[in-house]
Design a protein around this motif. Structure first.
Motif, PDB file in Angstrom:
ATOM      1  N   GLN A 161      37.779  66.678  44.775  1.00  0.00           N
ATOM      2  CA  GLN A 161      39.113  67.214  45.067  1.00  0.00           C
ATOM      3  C   GLN A 161      40.117  66.083  45.259  1.00  0.00           C
ATOM      4  O   GLN A 161      41.258  66.167  44.777  1.00  0.00           O
ATOM      5  N   ASP A 191      37.069  76.152  50.651  1.00  0.00           N
ATOM      6  CA  ASP A 191      37.677  75.192  51.577  1.00  0.00           C
ATOM      7  C   ASP A 191      36.730  74.043  51.895  1.00  0.00           C
ATOM      8  O   ASP A 191      37.142  72.879  51.981  1.00  0.00           O
ATOM      9  N   THR A 224      47.119  73.120  38.885  1.00  0.00           N
ATOM     10  CA  THR A 224      47.353  73.602  40.243  1.00  0.00           C
ATOM     11  C   THR A 224      46.365  74.715  40.565  1.00  0.00           C
ATOM     12  O   THR A 224      45.796  75.342  39.673  1.00  0.00           O
ATOM     13  N   GLY A 225      46.168  74.956  41.862  1.00  0.00           N
ATOM     14  CA  GLY A 225      45.193  75.957  42.286  1.00  0.00           C
ATOM     15  C   GLY A 225      45.438  77.324  41.698  1.00  0.00           C
ATOM     16  O   GLY A 225      44.517  77.995  41.236  1.00  0.00           O
ATOM     17  N   SER A 226      46.704  77.766  41.697  1.00  0.00           N
ATOM     18  CA  SER A 226      47.001  79.107  41.197  1.00  0.00           C
ATOM     19  C   SER A 226      46.744  79.208  39.697  1.00  0.00           C
ATOM     20  O   SER A 226      46.303  80.247  39.199  1.00  0.00           O
ATOM     21  N   PRO A 285      41.167  76.611  47.752  1.00  0.00           N
ATOM     22  CA  PRO A 285      41.832  76.145  48.972  1.00  0.00           C
ATOM     23  C   PRO A 285      43.326  76.450  48.939  1.00  0.00           C
ATOM     24  O   PRO A 285      44.001  76.240  47.930  1.00  0.00           O
ATOM     25  N   SER A 286      43.819  76.975  50.043  1.00  0.00           N
ATOM     26  CA  SER A 286      45.260  77.236  50.232  1.00  0.00           C
ATOM     27  C   SER A 286      45.823  78.253  49.242  1.00  0.00           C
ATOM     28  O   SER A 286      47.034  78.290  49.010  1.00  0.00           O
ATOM     29  N   GLU A 287      44.966  79.074  48.648  1.00  0.00           N
ATOM     30  CA  GLU A 287      45.420  80.105  47.717  1.00  0.00           C
ATOM     31  C   GLU A 287      44.971  81.475  48.211  1.00  0.00           C
ATOM     32  O   GLU A 287      43.947  81.605  48.884  1.00  0.00           O
ATOM     33  N   GLY A 327      36.326  72.028  48.491  1.00  0.00           N
ATOM     34  CA  GLY A 327      37.521  71.731  47.716  1.00  0.00           C
ATOM     35  C   GLY A 327      37.420  72.187  46.277  1.00  0.00           C
ATOM     36  O   GLY A 327      37.783  71.458  45.354  1.00  0.00           O
ATOM     37  N   GLN A 347      35.759  82.029  50.730  1.00  0.00           N
ATOM     38  CA  GLN A 347      36.822  81.111  51.142  1.00  0.00           C
ATOM     39  C   GLN A 347      36.240  79.890  51.838  1.00  0.00           C
ATOM     40  O   GLN A 347      36.745  78.766  51.676  1.00  0.00           O
ATOM     41  N   THR A 353      38.192  82.389  44.833  1.00  0.00           N
ATOM     42  CA  THR A 353      38.935  81.766  45.926  1.00  0.00           C
ATOM     43  C   THR A 353      39.177  80.294  45.627  1.00  0.00           C
ATOM     44  O   THR A 353      38.441  79.664  44.871  1.00  0.00           O
TER      45      THR A 353
END
Length: 534
Positions: free
Chosen positions: A398, A437, A493-495, A455-457, A440, A433, A453
């Motif tokens: 990550q 998390d 990016t994560g999304s 991180p931070s999404e 990463g 999740q 899932t």
């Protein structure tokens, strides 16, 4: 002939379909939305609309019902059922007395109605005044049941009369309409409280659920999909004055199945990315051959649109090597050491672990420290779960800005978390999740209502798939599809990664949902039906 009391006009309920993205809200957020709505409406307004919506949907689902059993509990969920019963009874009277409406009302084994919430107490009085038939036990025969026993806040184990009624609701072959959610189902997790007489896996008759105000995550994962059946939503006309935080997304269809992905004419095979599959332990290694797993992943990656697919089989020395695939001769076979070269690991997406067995342990350090885009499945996950040095290499990815997707089933997830399968299944969202998390990564927790899932999404829940996928090799097919989704250049990016992965997961389940009737699903056929990802 319909009277002025018969329901006219469209119901507020709409079906929840797999092709539409939906916001899901947990109990805490739903309660907040409800409080804000009640602050701006007359008392009993929401329950009145909810009960009417339940009654209308009940008649739409079973218009020629002869006997309707309405099972009501002591809370506002039971109040919704009582309002629905009163409407159904009045409409029946206007039609000559059919259907017969029978209410069983459980009040914590007490006849003290004063203990009911104010709305539910008012609904009970109105139902009694309407002339609805109340009974101590369910009717001997019914062709529609309305489950209004336990709502989103119910924590009591279903025992005694409540347990007996719930057992009947879960085992009856007749149609059951659940109010808000099936009784005993955790709205946040999809875990189902068992009764004394039934298994949580039973769903013998048609099931429908009318979710009220919001859609809840538990309806779409774990036991929720079986218990809820077809899900409907009536938001009761509530538009929250403040934007509520979304708990999860029900991942809708991003591109119509069968729609040809637009590709520029000035393209070549390198434009659509390389997938490198490393796995498929040979039978000479320890007597357990798993070559087919790697081939399934590779074939799926090819059909999902990858420009080139390389296969590195973990075969032992001194054996006849498999050097081509007669089903997919386009696959390019290489010895693993060639595919582990730095330049190769950084050019495409590596799918590692499918049928890797014990042999995969030897290649994982180089894969983890060199592949910029990586899908880890099966034996790769099991190896990482027991090796802290491999776990450190996984976490370091990550920080380098590299993309990693894990595709565990619940047992593999439990091993990675140092937990057990029961704990994972008790709260699949939390487990998925925690993996995302903790390492990463993007986590694809497979099972009923596959979770995606990062991180931070906000998590995504996949709405497609069924038990036909519970056969050897289908997970390898999914790993190959995910590898193909990540092989082409895209926003990292994560999304963006979530969207790419979700598209592969959706199609994997969609193919199972549209499998030819009477034909058993096997992984090789599934791989052959994979379509290019957009």
């Amino acid at each position: 002939m319909p009277s002025q009391n018969f329901p006219t006009g469209p119901s507020g309920a709409r079906p929840v379909v797999a092709t539409r993205r939906e916001a899901l809200y947990n109990v805490e957020t739903t309660r907040r939305i409800e409080r804000e709505a009640l602050a701006h409406r007359p008392i009993h307004a929401l329950m009145s609309r909810a009960g009417l919506s339940v009654a209308r949907l009940a008649l739409a689902l079973r218009p020629h019902a002869r006997t309707i059993w309405v099972a009501c509990g002591p809370g506002n969920n039971g109040g919704d059922g009582l309002v629905a019963a009163a409407h159904l009874h009045r409409w029946a009277q206007a039609q000559g007395g059919s259907p017969r409406v029978v209410v069983t009302h459980w009040t914590r084994d007490s006849s003290d109605d004063s203990r009911l919430p104010a709305d539910a107490r008012q609904a009970l009085a109105a139902a009694q005044q309407s002339g609805v038939e109340f009974a101590e036990q369910p009717p001997d025969e019914f062709d529609l049941a309305i489950d209004a026993l336990m709502g989103i806040g119910a924590m009591r184990p279903p025992e005694g009369r409540l347990g007996a009624w719930l057992s009947l609701l879960r085992t009856t072959p007749e149609l059951v309409l659940c109010v808000d959610l099936p009784s005993g189902l955790n709205a946040d997790t999809g875990a189902l409280e068992p009764t004394a007489d039934t298994s949580p896996h039973l769903r013998p008759g048609p099931r429908h659920t009318l979710s009220l105000l919001t859609l809840k995550p538990g309806l779409f994962t774990a036991h929720g999909r079986d218990a809820a059946g077809k899900v409907w939503l009536d938001d009761l006309g509530v538009v929250p004055p403040t934007e509520p935080p979304v708990t999860a997304w029900l991942a809708g269809q991003q591109h119509p199945m069968g729609e040809k992905a637009a590709r520029a004419h000035a393209s070549h095979k390198g434009s659509f990315g390389d997938v490198v599959v490393i796995g498929g332990q040979g039978i000479s290694m320890n007597g357990a051959g798993m070559t087919g797993a790697a081939l399934l992943a590779a074939r799926a990656a090819l059909r999902a649109g990858a420009g080139r697919v390389f296969v590195g089989l973990l075969q032992g020395p001194g054996v006849d090597e498999l050097t081509w695939d007669p089903v997919s001769p386009e696959l390019m076979f290489r010895r693993p050491d060639r595919l582990l070269e730095r330049a190769t690991l950084r050019e495409g997406c590596v799918v590692c672990g499918c049928g890797g067995g014990d042999a995969v342990r030897t290649v994982l350090p180089r894969v983890l420290s060199g592949a910029t885009r990586l899908v880890l499945d099966a034996d790769a996950l099991n190896a990482i779960a027991t090796d802290t040095s491999l776990q450190s290499l996984l976490r370091d990815r990550q920080g380098r800005g590299w993309s990693t997707v894990l595709t565990p089933h619940p047992l593999e997830a439990a091993r990675l978390l140092g937990s057990d399968t029961n704990t994972v299944m008790a709260d699949r969202l939390r487990a998925a999740q925690a993996l995302a998390d903790g390492f990463g990564v993007v986590c694809v927790l497979k099972g009923s209502g596959t979770l995606i899932t990062a991180p931070s999404e906000i998590p995504w829940i996949n709405p497609t798939g069924n038990a036909a996928l519970a056969t050897a090799g289908t997970g390898d097919v999914l790993a190959g599809m995910v590898g193909s989704a990540l092989a082409r250049p895209f926003d990292t990016t994560g999304s963006a990664i979530l969207g790419r992965v979700a598209e592969a997961v959706f199609q994997h389940g969609w193919l199972a949902d549209h499998w030819p009737a009477g034909s058993a699903l096997c992984a090789s056929d599934l791989a052959a039906r994979v379509r290019p990802l957009a």
